[in-house]
Motif scaffolding. Structure first.
Motif, mmCIF file in Angstrom:
data_model
loop_
_atom_site.group_PDB
_atom_site.id
_atom_site.type_symbol
_atom_site.label_atom_id
_atom_site.label_comp_id
_atom_site.label_asym_id
_atom_site.label_seq_id
_atom_site.Cartn_x
_atom_site.Cartn_y
_atom_site.Cartn_z
ATOM 1 N N THR A 96 -11.109 -14.914 -19.974
ATOM 2 C CA THR A 96 -11.532 -14.730 -21.367
ATOM 3 C C THR A 96 -12.765 -15.587 -21.606
ATOM 4 O O THR A 96 -13.220 -16.306 -20.703
ATOM 5 C CB THR A 96 -10.430 -15.143 -22.362
ATOM 6 O OG1 THR A 96 -10.262 -16.569 -22.294
ATOM 7 C CG2 THR A 96 -9.113 -14.444 -22.083
ATOM 8 N N ALA A 97 -13.265 -15.569 -22.819
ATOM 9 C CA ALA A 97 -14.434 -16.383 -23.158
ATOM 10 C C ALA A 97 -14.143 -17.880 -23.014
ATOM 11 O O ALA A 97 -15.048 -18.666 -22.758
ATOM 12 C CB ALA A 97 -14.886 -16.078 -24.574
ATOM 13 N N VAL A 98 -12.885 -18.266 -23.162
ATOM 14 C CA VAL A 98 -12.547 -19.693 -23.118
ATOM 15 C C VAL A 98 -11.645 -20.090 -21.956
ATOM 16 O O VAL A 98 -11.427 -21.271 -21.733
ATOM 17 C CB VAL A 98 -11.890 -20.154 -24.450
ATOM 18 C CG1 VAL A 98 -12.873 -20.071 -25.589
ATOM 19 C CG2 VAL A 98 -10.643 -19.353 -24.743
ATOM 20 N N LEU A 99 -11.121 -19.115 -21.210
ATOM 21 C CA LEU A 99 -10.204 -19.427 -20.113
ATOM 22 C C LEU A 99 -10.586 -18.658 -18.852
ATOM 23 O O LEU A 99 -10.980 -17.498 -18.930
ATOM 24 C CB LEU A 99 -8.769 -19.059 -20.496
ATOM 25 C CG LEU A 99 -8.127 -19.857 -21.621
ATOM 26 C CD1 LEU A 99 -6.817 -19.223 -22.046
ATOM 27 C CD2 LEU A 99 -7.904 -21.291 -21.196
ATOM 28 N N PRO A 100 -10.411 -19.289 -17.699
ATOM 29 C CA PRO A 100 -10.656 -18.570 -16.447
ATOM 30 C C PRO A 100 -9.492 -17.628 -16.130
ATOM 31 O O PRO A 100 -8.406 -17.753 -16.706
ATOM 32 C CB PRO A 100 -10.710 -19.703 -15.414
ATOM 33 C CG PRO A 100 -9.807 -20.757 -15.986
ATOM 34 C CD PRO A 100 -9.995 -20.674 -17.484
ATOM 35 N N ALA A 101 -9.717 -16.694 -15.233
ATOM 36 C CA ALA A 101 -8.602 -15.886 -14.716
ATOM 37 C C ALA A 101 -7.612 -16.865 -14.094
ATOM 38 O O ALA A 101 -7.999 -17.906 -13.555
ATOM 39 C CB ALA A 101 -9.096 -14.887 -13.692
ATOM 40 N N GLU A 102 -6.345 -16.530 -14.178
ATOM 41 C CA GLU A 102 -5.350 -17.498 -13.705
ATOM 42 C C GLU A 102 -4.081 -16.790 -13.272
ATOM 43 O O GLU A 102 -3.712 -15.750 -13.809
ATOM 44 C CB GLU A 102 -5.036 -18.489 -14.836
ATOM 45 C CG GLU A 102 -4.265 -19.695 -14.382
ATOM 46 C CD GLU A 102 -4.191 -20.779 -15.454
ATOM 47 O OE1 GLU A 102 -3.605 -21.818 -15.163
ATOM 48 O OE2 GLU A 102 -4.700 -20.588 -16.569
ATOM 49 N N ASP A 103 -3.407 -17.396 -12.302
ATOM 50 C CA ASP A 103 -2.107 -16.918 -11.863
ATOM 51 C C ASP A 103 -1.060 -17.287 -12.913
ATOM 52 O O ASP A 103 -1.282 -18.162 -13.752
ATOM 53 C CB ASP A 103 -1.703 -17.577 -10.540
ATOM 54 C CG ASP A 103 -2.634 -17.243 -9.393
ATOM 55 O OD1 ASP A 103 -3.395 -16.250 -9.498
ATOM 56 O OD2 ASP A 103 -2.612 -17.972 -8.395
#
Length: 149
Positions: free
Chosen positions: A134-141
């Motif tokens: 997202t604009a504020v978070l990385p892709a994540e497991d």
């Protein structure tokens, strides 16, 4: 009653527009990747919405889904200024009690691997790239987790 004040958690069946606005405000303030207003409104269709009040002020909510004897915690949030005081634990406990009353024997959830562990839940697996960037978070497991009720 706690030193905080009177905590009350209860099932909410039909929210008013004003209450939906409050729930959306909590969602946006409590999460970096929040649900949309429409998503929160739609969550009342077939799910269980539990709200948490502190001294009659709405401070948090959770959305649970139950299918047969399994449930899933879809979202939970407490207003940031009330976090760290045990209200989330009270809300989670009330939510799990509610789905257990409805016949659930287990509750599942997915949580970002960077999040704190969910109280009483055990890791059962991992979902690679479950959360999109997202604009504020990385892709994540995500960890998949379960709690026996």
């Amino acid at each position: 009653m706690t030193d905080l004040g009177q905590i009350e958690c209860k099932v909410l069946k039909e929210p008013t527009k004003e209450l939906l606005d409050e729930l959306y405000s909590i969602e946006v303030s409590a999460h970096k990747s929040p649900w949309t207003f429409d998503g929160i409104a739609a969550s009342f269709d077939g799910n269980i919405v539990i709200v948490c009040f502190l001294d009659k002020k709405l401070v948090g909510f959770a959305v649970m889904q139950t299918v047969f004897d399994e449930s899933e915690l879809l979202t939970i949030g407490i207003m940031p200024e009330f976090q760290g005081r045990g209200l989330g634990k009270s809300l989670l406990s009330a939510s799990l009690s509610e789905v257990k009353k409805r016949g659930a024997k287990k509750c599942f959830l997915e949580v970002r691997v960077s999040n704190l562990p969910a109280l009483g839940f055990k890791k059962t697996g991992i979902r690679k790239n479950y959360y999109a960037k997202t604009a504020v978070l990385p892709a994540e497991d995500a960890y998949t987790m379960v709690s026996e009720l």
